[in-house]
Design a protein around this motif. Sequence first.
Motif, mmCIF file in Angstrom:
data_model
loop_
_atom_site.group_PDB
_atom_site.id
_atom_site.type_symbol
_atom_site.label_atom_id
_atom_site.label_comp_id
_atom_site.label_asym_id
_atom_site.label_seq_id
_atom_site.Cartn_x
_atom_site.Cartn_y
_atom_site.Cartn_z
ATOM 1 N N LYS A 178 0.824 -1.202 0.000
ATOM 2 C CA LYS A 178 0.000 0.000 0.000
ATOM 3 C C LYS A 178 0.862 1.258 0.000
ATOM 4 C CE LYS A 178 -4.002 -2.104 0.200
ATOM 5 N NZ LYS A 178 -3.504 -3.475 0.033
ATOM 6 N N ASN A 179 0.530 2.173 -0.907
ATOM 7 C CA ASN A 179 1.099 3.517 -0.865
ATOM 8 C C ASN A 179 0.350 4.332 0.177
ATOM 9 O OD1 ASN A 179 2.685 2.935 -3.260
ATOM 10 N ND2 ASN A 179 0.776 3.191 -4.420
ATOM 11 N N VAL A 180 0.927 5.457 0.565
ATOM 12 C CA VAL A 180 0.280 6.362 1.518
ATOM 13 C C VAL A 180 0.363 7.782 0.964
ATOM 14 C CG1 VAL A 180 0.224 7.267 3.869
ATOM 15 C CG2 VAL A 180 0.928 4.892 3.469
ATOM 16 N N LEU A 181 -0.783 8.441 0.872
ATOM 17 C CA LEU A 181 -0.869 9.835 0.439
ATOM 18 C C LEU A 181 -1.567 10.623 1.541
ATOM 19 C CD1 LEU A 181 -0.788 12.185 -1.617
ATOM 20 C CD2 LEU A 181 -2.888 11.249 -2.630
ATOM 21 N N VAL A 182 -0.881 11.623 2.097
ATOM 22 C CA VAL A 182 -1.421 12.409 3.201
ATOM 23 C C VAL A 182 -1.564 13.863 2.763
ATOM 24 C CG1 VAL A 182 -1.183 13.085 5.612
ATOM 25 C CG2 VAL A 182 -0.251 10.889 4.845
ATOM 26 N N PHE A 183 -2.781 14.408 2.885
ATOM 27 C CA PHE A 183 -3.028 15.824 2.633
ATOM 28 C C PHE A 183 -3.023 16.580 3.958
ATOM 29 C CE2 PHE A 183 -5.207 13.901 -1.072
ATOM 30 C CZ PHE A 183 -4.576 14.610 -2.095
ATOM 31 N N TYR A 184 -2.244 17.653 4.000
ATOM 32 C CA TYR A 184 -2.198 18.555 5.153
ATOM 33 C C TYR A 184 -2.899 19.847 4.748
ATOM 34 C CZ TYR A 184 1.672 15.600 6.810
ATOM 35 O OH TYR A 184 2.449 14.551 7.231
ATOM 36 N N ILE A 185 -3.926 20.245 5.495
ATOM 37 C CA ILE A 185 -4.641 21.485 5.186
ATOM 38 C C ILE A 185 -4.490 22.412 6.384
ATOM 39 C CG2 ILE A 185 -6.757 22.500 4.307
ATOM 40 C CD1 ILE A 185 -5.864 20.236 2.557
ATOM 41 N N ASP A 186 -3.944 23.595 6.154
ATOM 42 C CA ASP A 186 -3.601 24.512 7.239
ATOM 43 C C ASP A 186 -4.819 25.325 7.694
ATOM 44 O OD1 ASP A 186 -2.123 25.996 9.033
ATOM 45 O OD2 ASP A 186 -0.589 26.579 7.595
ATOM 46 N N ASP A 187 -5.053 25.351 9.014
ATOM 47 C CA ASP A 187 -6.107 26.193 9.610
ATOM 48 C C ASP A 187 -7.519 25.790 9.185
ATOM 49 O OD1 ASP A 187 -4.109 27.631 10.812
ATOM 50 O OD2 ASP A 187 -4.485 29.512 9.780
ATOM 51 N N LEU A 188 -7.734 24.542 8.846
ATOM 52 C CA LEU A 188 -9.035 24.112 8.329
ATOM 53 C C LEU A 188 -9.994 23.736 9.453
ATOM 54 C CD1 LEU A 188 -10.695 23.489 5.777
ATOM 55 C CD2 LEU A 188 -9.798 21.150 5.878
ATOM 56 N N ARG A 189 -11.089 24.458 9.548
ATOM 57 C CA ARG A 189 -12.155 24.093 10.478
ATOM 58 C C ARG A 189 -12.889 22.867 9.938
ATOM 59 N NH1 ARG A 189 -14.323 29.394 13.083
ATOM 60 N NH2 ARG A 189 -16.417 28.535 12.939
ATOM 61 N N PRO A 190 -13.473 22.046 10.813
ATOM 62 C CA PRO A 190 -14.267 20.914 10.327
ATOM 63 C C PRO A 190 -15.639 21.393 9.860
ATOM 64 C CG PRO A 190 -14.231 20.907 12.708
ATOM 65 C CD PRO A 190 -13.331 22.033 12.275
ATOM 66 N N GLU A 191 -15.610 22.337 8.949
ATOM 67 C CA GLU A 191 -16.831 22.899 8.370
ATOM 68 C C GLU A 191 -16.719 22.766 6.858
ATOM 69 O OE1 GLU A 191 -17.410 26.839 9.850
ATOM 70 O OE2 GLU A 191 -17.768 26.164 11.916
ATOM 71 N N LEU A 192 -17.200 21.638 6.359
ATOM 72 C CA LEU A 192 -17.165 21.282 4.950
ATOM 73 C C LEU A 192 -18.508 20.646 4.611
ATOM 74 C CD1 LEU A 192 -13.713 19.510 5.280
ATOM 75 C CD2 LEU A 192 -14.035 21.672 4.064
ATOM 76 N N LEU A 221 -6.592 12.711 4.913
ATOM 77 C CA LEU A 221 -6.712 14.174 4.872
ATOM 78 C C LEU A 221 -6.999 14.669 6.275
ATOM 79 C CD1 LEU A 221 -8.350 16.458 2.267
ATOM 80 C CD2 LEU A 221 -8.999 16.743 4.669
ATOM 81 N N TRP A 222 -6.193 15.636 6.725
ATOM 82 C CA TRP A 222 -6.371 16.160 8.077
ATOM 83 C C TRP A 222 -6.080 17.656 8.106
ATOM 84 C CZ3 TRP A 222 -2.530 17.449 12.089
ATOM 85 C CH2 TRP A 222 -1.235 17.588 11.584
ATOM 86 N N GLY A 223 -6.594 18.334 9.122
ATOM 87 C CA GLY A 223 -6.274 19.729 9.380
ATOM 88 C C GLY A 223 -5.387 19.802 10.602
ATOM 89 N N ASP A 224 -4.374 20.687 10.575
ATOM 90 C CA ASP A 224 -3.417 20.710 11.682
ATOM 91 C C ASP A 224 -3.993 21.301 12.958
ATOM 92 O OD1 ASP A 224 -3.472 23.295 10.665
ATOM 93 O OD2 ASP A 224 -1.298 23.562 10.663
ATOM 94 N N HIS A 225 -5.042 22.082 12.854
ATOM 95 C CA HIS A 225 -5.786 22.611 14.011
ATOM 96 C C HIS A 225 -6.986 23.365 13.486
ATOM 97 C CE1 HIS A 225 -3.580 26.105 12.701
ATOM 98 N NE2 HIS A 225 -2.440 25.535 13.052
ATOM 99 N N GLY A 226 -7.869 23.760 14.391
ATOM 100 C CA GLY A 226 -9.031 24.532 13.994
ATOM 101 C C GLY A 226 -8.701 26.004 13.829
ATOM 102 N N TYR A 227 -9.746 26.840 13.934
ATOM 103 C CA TYR A 227 -9.559 28.260 13.656
ATOM 104 C C TYR A 227 -10.779 29.028 14.149
ATOM 105 C CZ TYR A 227 -7.442 32.121 11.022
ATOM 106 O OH TYR A 227 -6.818 33.303 10.661
ATOM 107 N N LYS A 228 -10.541 30.249 14.614
ATOM 108 C CA LYS A 228 -11.637 31.117 15.022
ATOM 109 C C LYS A 228 -11.818 32.230 13.993
ATOM 110 C CE LYS A 228 -9.677 31.944 18.982
ATOM 111 N NZ LYS A 228 -8.549 30.986 18.776
ATOM 112 N N LEU A 229 -13.045 32.433 13.579
ATOM 113 C CA LEU A 229 -13.384 33.473 12.607
ATOM 114 C C LEU A 229 -14.276 34.508 13.278
ATOM 115 C CD1 LEU A 229 -14.118 31.192 9.534
ATOM 116 C CD2 LEU A 229 -12.247 32.848 9.707
#
Length: 481
Positions: free
Chosen positions: A21-35, A313-321
Amino acid sequence: MILTSQAFAEPQNIQTADDIKNVLVFYIDDLRPELGCYGVNSIQSPSIDTLASEGVLYERAYCQQALCAPSRISMMSGQYPDHTGIVDLFTPLRKVNKTAMTLPLYFQQRGYVTASFGKVYHHLRDDKTSWSEIPEPPSEKYADPETLAAIARRVEDAKEQKLDVNQTRLAAKGPPTECFVTEDEGYRDGIVANQAIASLQENKDKPFFMCVGFAKPHLPFAAPKRYWDLYEPDQFTVPSRQRPEGSPDLAFTIWGELRGYQGIPQEGELSDEMTRELMHGYAASVSFADAQVGKVMAELDRLGLRDNTIVVLWGDHGYKLGDYGLWCKHTNFELDAHVPLIISAPGHARGRRTKALVEMIDIFPTVASMTGGEVPESCDGESLQPLLQNPNQDFKPFALTQYPRGSTMGYSMRNDRYRYTEWIQAGTKRVVARELYDHQHTSTPDKNLAGSPDQSERISRLSVQLDAARRIENTNVNMKK
């Protein structure tokens, strides 16, 4: 047998069988779990939504610190920040620990091609000997030539005035938003996606561990105009600026990097108009990042690699708007600790969701075990593979997050319903403040319940549980030194 970093002293030859198995990891900066896939239909995220339909979406995933560098190092090592010893923005992992086992080192020593594109570690060259590929990322954060020219003039003026490093860095800041007519490659995330695609084409016949880090939606909220056009300016509602009643000052933060951008006042609240513009820019940046995920996934499919690639796919932390009148991250609040996490793995559950509590330190043991490897004894996390087989089962009783305020560390524990936090002085080990929030119905509770007499029994029980968790964590640190 449990492997240690010493056990990986020599690279292990890996078979090229079809089941590798290959592994592909997406890092998304400052992404809230609002999708869209998280039930927020106002955000357009079709590529990530499609990925969720092909795997398991974790509704309650938590980072270990709401700050880029320590969060990413924690995930890459599978260790809590107290274990890595890094809780600030300025310390690369290899500066303090030359031999720590990390995901790229682990897969490199198993014979994989290891590739890093964009923002993976906060410090680009961190862990550099563990990567087969780590190209220079594009540096531009803006596409408008006038904006770039204005920044260049400010930086030149700062140098002529011999201003210090911090003042020069502020001079290099532009506006917090940009809406410019350009192709995706006008911004660095578009180029990062192309770099990843080229690597997939080159390494399609080799086992690979690839990390692709997209900077958006991190500030500045700059994206091609067509992503801004996905949203109407008046669709954004300014959140309440009221802070939770009874919360200690330690719980809050200054605005972090936002104050450094051009046009943002140095003190006081933002106007409703500016708040909506920033929210609009954030949403556009999320959709821009989503499109880059889609490009890479499309190439993975085109090359026929999807059926033997684990995608994370993961976000490194949440964010306040503007929530609580605050911006950015840098707290232990639910808004900053709660992150998106999706894992799509061949032969495992598809289109499923789980409410199990999970942590970002669980990613390392997950991909290690799912690729047929042993989990290093240095990992503090647990493999999520059981949840990929049966998403309905329980996993952990709580998730831990921490954030420092000078010599005081805030340790926060999220269980099924509550978030409990203790602020502990480094020298005296004394608890100087406590927080208790009920998250049964909201991610932004309006009251700290720690001072309520009817919560004293619950607080005592949670305090014992948090203290025990911290002691186990510190014991692990001592054992592994």
